[in-house]
Design an enzyme around this catalytic site. Sequence first.
Site, short mmCIF file in Angstrom:
data_model
loop_
_atom_site.label_atom_id
_atom_site.label_comp_id
_atom_site.label_asym_id
_atom_site.label_seq_id
_atom_site.Cartn_x
_atom_site.Cartn_y
_atom_site.Cartn_z
N HIS A 1 -11.26 -56.52 6.49
CA HIS A 1 -9.97 -55.96 6.14
C HIS A 1 -9.59 -55.96 4.54
O HIS A 1 -10.43 -57.07 4.08
CB HIS A 1 -8.85 -56.94 7.00
N GLY A 2 -8.82 -55.24 4.30
CA GLY A 2 -8.44 -55.33 2.61
C GLY A 2 -7.81 -56.57 2.63
O GLY A 2 -7.14 -57.07 3.71
N GLN B 1 1.92 -57.52 8.71
CA GLN B 1 0.52 -57.75 9.03
C GLN B 1 0.29 -59.23 8.95
O GLN B 1 -0.82 -59.60 9.45
CB GLN B 1 -0.17 -56.91 8.08
N TYR C 1 4.30 -48.26 12.71
CA TYR C 1 4.08 -49.27 11.56
C TYR C 1 3.90 -48.28 10.74
O TYR C 1 4.17 -48.62 9.40
CB TYR C 1 2.81 -50.02 11.61
N ASP D 1 37.77 -33.30 12.32
CA ASP D 1 36.33 -33.15 13.11
C ASP D 1 36.72 -31.67 14.02
O ASP D 1 36.56 -31.92 15.07
CB ASP D 1 35.83 -33.93 13.75
N SER E 1 -6.50 -47.07 11.18
CA SER E 1 -5.15 -46.42 11.61
C SER E 1 -5.12 -44.91 11.04
O SER E 1 -4.13 -44.10 11.52
CB SER E 1 -3.96 -47.10 11.43
N TYR F 1 -5.22 -57.87 17.45
CA TYR F 1 -6.62 -57.31 17.79
C TYR F 1 -7.20 -58.15 18.96
O TYR F 1 -8.47 -57.77 19.30
CB TYR F 1 -7.59 -57.92 16.67
C1 SPV Z 1 29.54 -36.30 16.32
O1 SPV Z 1 29.01 -37.23 16.05
O2 SPV Z 1 30.32 -35.80 15.46
C2 SPV Z 1 29.28 -35.92 17.76
C3 SPV Z 1 29.15 -37.07 18.72
O3 SPV Z 1 29.58 -34.91 18.03
S1 SPV Z 1 31.13 -37.32 19.32
O4 SPV Z 1 31.73 -37.80 17.98
O5 SPV Z 1 30.77 -38.33 20.15
O6 SPV Z 1 31.80 -36.09 19.71
MG MG Z 2 30.41 -33.70 16.53
#
Ligand code: SPV
Ligand code: MG
Length: 433
Positions: free
Chosen positions: A89-90, A98, A43, A204, A9, A75
Amino acid sequence: MKKVYLCMSTDIIQPGHIHIIEKAAELGEVTVGVLCDRCVAMYERYPMFPLEERMKIIQNIRGVSRVVVQEDIYYDANIRALKPDYVIHGDNWKTGYQKKVRERVIELLAEWGGELVEIPYYKSAGTHLFENSMSERRGLPEARRQILRQKICSGDIVKVMVAYDGLSALLVEKTAVENEKERRQFDGIWLSSLCDSTAKGKPDIELVDLTSRMNSVNDIMEVTTKPIIFDADTGGLIEHFVYNIQTLERIGVSAVIIEDKVGLKRNSLLGNEVEQHQDSVEHFCEKIREGKRAVRSSAFMLIARIESLILDQGMEDALARAHAYVEAGADGIMIHSRAAEPDEIFDFADRFRKTDRDTALVVVPTTYNKVREEELEAHGINVVIYANHMLRAAFPAMQRVARSVLENERCYEASQDCMSIKEILSLVPVEEG
Ligand code: SPV
Ligand code: MG
């Protein structure tokens, strides 16, 4: 000549890989199954080189006869087709996700008398240093940005979880669940304005200033490597935004989302219960254009967030804005909704995708929370943000404990709800040199 199969991988060849190929070549003709990008990303980490280039690198290692694509971590398809005498494989896959893959390989090989050869995990003196430096590199700003872009391009839904400080970010970084088919982790971190403000005990309303928000970004950057999507609220005045977006780019944010509102910003989920105003298309397009002009990194994303459905302005308005914002240079569109069902989001996505197949679509299913990721993906949505759940979970847990101590006048009862001291002390271990 015996047939030997091994799966790889990696995209960075280390001495351990050469060692296992040498051992394989001693047993017979070596076919390497190169794991597809999607599986590697699921993974381990997103591969730095795409599948075709990884195949070319491995094809050119002495001892490798043939390379084929392995489309699944199991696989089955490849070894059924090849019927190898040996799979090599290791010996480091007997536990974890795994384990089941190993058991299945043994079961299949038994059908034609093949054998699993396990060699001790090879560690050269440089392995530890190499692994540390890889993990540090993944955390560099440009690497995070590229990973976000690549993940979005992969077509699989990109899962983003909120974080607002070092500890919550560490949880988003490290939490993983496994079942028999896959290992799931979050792909990125959402630095929510709601949660960043609430965690600081502030509303907010764009009150927490950028300097303070940058401290949160820095705390998160320090302990994570995943892409960070920053909620930049309205972005403020265009004259300020062009400076601020550069600051965010410089400190390592991968993408910034700005919402098309003006005036005192209120949280979207309050909808029209409070006074809030949408920006004009012209002015918001100007903000997008100026923001894009200000950033230097081509991988950095500026995502435009549409509040038309939040503010009951209708679907036509949302779609017209989406196309205008893309035209102005937005790298993605976040369409927000406060409906209890996802119908309007599906409708928006279906109609948007009719004419725009490429622009990233982002959603935040806080209210329409029954929707499943696969449904979002089926409607052409690229990024799902779980915007606030970590903080909403933490608050009641802390409140319960605070109340319990007051009620009982001791901390015995509260301790029953707490993790042990041993656990908290080992949660963030001291790094060994
Ligand atoms: C936030 O997480 O601050 C966002 C999304 O702006 S919401 O709260 O839904 O507005
Ligand atoms: Mg926001």
